[in-house]
Write a protein that holds these residues in place. Structure first.
Motif, short mmCIF file in Angstrom:
data_model
loop_
_atom_site.label_atom_id
_atom_site.label_comp_id
_atom_site.label_asym_id
_atom_site.label_seq_id
_atom_site.Cartn_x
_atom_site.Cartn_y
_atom_site.Cartn_z
N ALA A 17 0.57 -0.98 0.17
CA ALA A 17 -0.13 0.15 -0.28
C ALA A 17 1.04 1.35 0.01
CB ALA A 17 -1.01 0.02 1.47
N LEU A 18 1.85 1.04 -0.15
CA LEU A 18 2.63 2.38 -0.30
C LEU A 18 3.53 2.99 -1.71
CD1 LEU A 18 5.89 1.08 2.29
CD2 LEU A 18 3.50 2.87 2.73
N SER A 19 3.59 4.25 -1.48
CA SER A 19 3.90 4.66 -2.82
C SER A 19 5.76 3.92 -3.37
CB SER A 19 4.29 6.37 -2.95
OG SER A 19 5.59 6.56 -1.93
N ASN A 20 5.94 4.26 -4.64
CA ASN A 20 7.39 3.58 -4.75
C ASN A 20 8.24 4.05 -4.37
OD1 ASN A 20 6.10 2.12 -6.88
ND2 ASN A 20 6.33 3.29 -8.32
N PHE A 21 7.94 5.51 -3.79
CA PHE A 21 9.33 6.09 -2.78
C PHE A 21 9.44 5.49 -1.95
CE2 PHE A 21 10.56 9.61 -0.53
CZ PHE A 21 12.04 9.85 -1.10
N GLN A 22 8.37 5.42 -1.02
CA GLN A 22 8.66 4.98 0.40
C GLN A 22 8.62 3.24 0.51
OE1 GLN A 22 4.26 6.09 0.95
NE2 GLN A 22 4.81 7.21 2.47
N LYS A 23 7.85 3.35 -0.52
CA LYS A 23 8.79 1.60 -0.57
C LYS A 23 10.22 1.36 -0.49
CE LYS A 23 7.80 -2.64 -3.35
NZ LYS A 23 7.54 -3.56 -4.40
N LYS A 24 10.60 2.34 -1.19
CA LYS A 24 12.14 1.83 -1.55
C LYS A 24 12.96 2.27 -0.59
CE LYS A 24 12.58 2.25 -6.62
NZ LYS A 24 12.92 3.42 -7.70
N GLU A 25 12.49 3.75 0.76
CA GLU A 25 13.07 3.85 1.42
C GLU A 25 13.53 2.92 2.42
OE1 GLU A 25 10.78 7.43 2.77
OE2 GLU A 25 13.13 8.17 2.10
N VAL A 26 12.07 2.21 2.47
CA VAL A 26 11.33 1.17 3.32
C VAL A 26 12.24 -0.03 3.49
CG1 VAL A 26 10.07 -0.85 4.29
CG2 VAL A 26 9.12 1.99 3.94
N GLU A 27 12.88 -0.58 2.39
CA GLU A 27 13.61 -1.80 1.81
C GLU A 27 15.31 -1.07 2.39
OE1 GLU A 27 12.43 -2.37 -2.94
OE2 GLU A 27 11.00 -3.53 -1.56
N ALA A 28 15.41 0.09 1.89
CA ALA A 28 16.84 0.16 1.58
C ALA A 28 17.23 0.31 3.30
CB ALA A 28 17.34 1.38 1.35
N HIS A 29 16.40 1.00 4.39
CA HIS A 29 16.32 0.78 5.55
C HIS A 29 15.99 -0.68 6.72
CE1 HIS A 29 15.38 2.63 10.26
NE2 HIS A 29 15.58 1.99 10.06
N ILE A 30 15.45 -1.81 5.30
CA ILE A 30 15.35 -2.56 6.32
C ILE A 30 16.81 -3.00 6.00
CG2 ILE A 30 14.67 -4.74 5.84
CD1 ILE A 30 12.09 -3.97 5.42
N LYS A 31 17.01 -3.22 5.12
CA LYS A 31 18.74 -3.50 4.91
C LYS A 31 19.69 -3.21 5.79
CE LYS A 31 17.72 -4.39 0.18
NZ LYS A 31 19.46 -3.29 -1.49
N GLU A 32 19.89 -2.69 6.31
CA GLU A 32 20.72 -1.73 7.39
C GLU A 32 20.09 -1.67 9.10
OE1 GLU A 32 21.22 2.53 6.33
OE2 GLU A 32 21.82 2.05 4.70
#
Length: 265
Positions: A17-32
């Protein structure tokens, strides 16, 4: 990006349910972030559990009961009153899905319990019906035997009273008739003994008093007198005095009356 912010977005991330921008931010944060990654994995497990619960197919009986309850809920929907009209409903998809799943499970459990209750109720009705039929058969057997031409069969019918803890009025009247009008004294005496167990009945009391006025057999007279004295039936005083004055009354019956009558008076 702060951990708290990511934690708030994880359910919407799983619901896509997130925008593409928010989705990328979440994925980047989860990696760290190991904490957010762990929370994501735990929510995935929870989602799979909910999905598996939804795929369980109920039995036809439970499914029918579920839809019946659902229809009742729809009909009663207008009766529901919100406890907090100003409170806005949650817009979080994860919360909504969770509540929907919980409601479905609750309805299925309710439908199952409702079906079980209906089955038990039906079984109890069947048992009651069978007991009533069995009692009716006993009553018919007893009444039939008491009308038999054979005195021994009539005695057997009278003794059938043992099968009834609380006989109805028809049985009591039938026994009273045997006691007063049967041509065989053994049948009449057996009927008296049977009725002595139900002297709380006004029908039995009246039958005893009536029989005392007409009965000629001394042993039956004494049995009736003893029964009436035991329950302290004052209406029996006059017929007992009349029996005492009759010339055809046996001397030992008169002695019995003289000894017992004062206990009533």
């Amino acid at each position: 990006m702060k951990n708290n912010h990511i934690a708030d977005l994880i359910p919407e991330y799983l619901d896509n349910a997130l925008s593409n921008f928010q989705k990328k931010e979440v994925e980047a944060h989860i990696k760290e972030c190991e904490a957010c990654k762990k929370e994501l994995e735990e929510l995935k497990i929870l989602y799979r559990a909910f999905k598996k619960e939804k795929e369980v197919t109920p039995s036809a009986r439970v499914r029918d009961n579920f839809y019946a309850l659902l229809e009742d809920e729809k009909r009663n929907e207008h009766k529901l009153v919100a406890l907090n009209p100003k409170a806005e409903p949650s817009k979080n998809p994860w919360v909504i899905n969770t509540l929907k799943t919980a409601a479905s499970i609750a309805l299925l459990v309710g439908a199952f319990l409702f079906g079980k209750y209906q089955q038990e109720t039906a079984s109890n009705k069947e048992i009651t019906l069978l007991m009533d039929e069995r009692l009716e058969i006993k009553q018919m057997t007893m009444l039939s035997l008491m009308e038999n031409k054979s005195a021994s069969k009539r005695i057997q019918g009278v003794n059938y009273i043992e099968e009834f803890s609380d006989p109805d009025e028809d049985i009591v009247k039938a026994l009273a008739d045997r006691m007063r009008y049967d041509e065989n004294s053994n049948v009449r005496l057996t009927a008296v003994d049977a009725l002595r167990k139900f002297t709380a009945s006004e029908t039995v009391k009246s039958a005893f008093i009536a029989a005392l006025k007409t009965e000629k057999d001394p042993s039956i007279q004494i049995t009736i007198i003893q029964a009436l004295v035991k329950i302290q039936e004052r209406k029996a005083i006059l017929p007992m005095k009349e029996l005492l004055e009759r010339e055809d009354t046996q001397p030992f019956v008169k002695e019995q009356i003289k000894s017992l009558l004062p206990s009533i008076i």
